[in-house]
Design an enzyme around this catalytic site. Sequence first.
Site, PDB file in Angstrom:
ATOM      1  N   HIS A 184      50.326  45.470  47.958  1.00  0.00           N
ATOM      2  CA  HIS A 184      49.903  45.962  46.641  1.00  0.00           C
ATOM      3  C   HIS A 184      51.080  46.490  45.820  1.00  0.00           C
ATOM      4  CE1 HIS A 184      47.171  47.339  43.625  1.00  0.00           C
ATOM      5  NE2 HIS A 184      46.120  47.459  44.411  1.00  0.00           N
ATOM      6  N   ASP A 404      42.376  27.481  40.074  1.00  0.00           N
ATOM      7  CA  ASP A 404      42.101  26.053  40.287  1.00  0.00           C
ATOM      8  C   ASP A 404      43.391  25.344  40.690  1.00  0.00           C
ATOM      9  OD1 ASP A 404      41.334  23.413  40.256  1.00  0.00           O
ATOM     10  OD2 ASP A 404      40.570  23.423  38.202  1.00  0.00           O
TER      11      ASP A 404
END
Length: 457
Positions: A184, A404
């Site tokens: 993170h 995608d």
Amino acid sequence: MVAENNKNKDVTLSASMDNNNNNIKGTNIHLEVHQKEPALVKPESETRKGLYFLSNLDQNIAVIVRTIYCFKSEERGNEEAVQVIKKALSQVLVHYYPLAGRLTISPEGKLTVDCTEEGVVFVEAEANCKMDEIGDITKPDPETLGKLVYDVVDAKNILEIPPVTAQVTKFKCGGFVLGLCMNHCMFDGIGAMEFVNSWGQVARGLPLTTPPFSDRTILNARNPPKIENLHQEFEEIEDKSNINSLYTKEPTLYRSFCFDPEKIKKLKLQATENSESLLGNSCTSFEALSAFVWRARTKSLKMLSDQKTKLLFAVDGRAKFEPQLPKGYFGNGIVLTNSICEAGELIEKPLSFAVGLVREAIKMVTDGYMRSAIDYFEVTRARPSLSSTLLITTWSRLGFHTTDFGWGEPILSGPVALPEKEVTLFLSHGEQRRSINVLLGLPATAMDVFQEQFLQI
């Protein structure tokens, strides 16, 4: 460029799972994942070397986050998935070059990235089943879903874990799962989303919609530092109620609670009742959900009336900084805000009281507050305390579902596990993503109480 790492051998991981998929309900699948030798994927062309600065907002949140993305296309099988995703990773790392480096400690004693071009650890894997046999991934399941993410098992600390590892697992149905393990400190949810979406754009031969802005020194501490706020997010709260012992004595259950539009509407109505300040005014879904979960969790854990309880949640500071952070800012642009009150007051007063506390915590976050938080860490090197705390992190507005790589958007995506027992995650879900899944972990008896409160909405 891809360099092989010969220190590791092929590995087969296995886990039994009770499958709750509607199509095969009641079956017990034994998931086996065969991992091939890890490879190091380096940037396609030479990138900047040297130490890369991490801001104090990055320092505060150096935890490992594991996520998975499930892809299946009717038009395209998974034969090319590894090749396409690996090649695109090499290309996108030219833009996100610090991810190919390694974490180290700076001369000032802070986390920094040594931009060595060593590469992202990449693993190809195969599963022994179809993808829809994984079961319900809308709730964290580290034992099962953890097989779909590559972990550096012998790492002694986060310095020995690369900033990013990637695993592509092919399933017998022609689908595949991309599993990511990311620190993170490299980016917040928005930064991670932009990275993964950029990776997908490169895989499809497209230019980056949002090129990363890499200079994190714009969030440097002031000289001299100026601490201008109380910053109770760092306060250590005494565990009078022995909450930690409850987690030790009982198994922790992870569950997902779906708040559909109708349930959210009811909750927001309850949240504005019995309040002069909120009467006739609407509250946001986040305010209502956060207030409900905070109260319900506090009650479920049977906190003593005089036990202080803290709510922590992240606010995106990108538009709140003056000047605003540049578009594509690659690092953590979030800051933690908080509210503290006694458990008895939180439970006995109406939901509108908790909503008011959440609203005030949001209002606290200004440019001055965020700069003060940066300076607070500079002076104290303290990190937020999670003692007697609920930490809410919101992914419901993040566009991970738009990723995608050439196989369409993921049919499912989500976390493998919650990083700490105090963390609750909000995820968008369902048609037009108008529902919100609340993921949390509680001791078994506490989870039963929480579920009762959920059903009463």
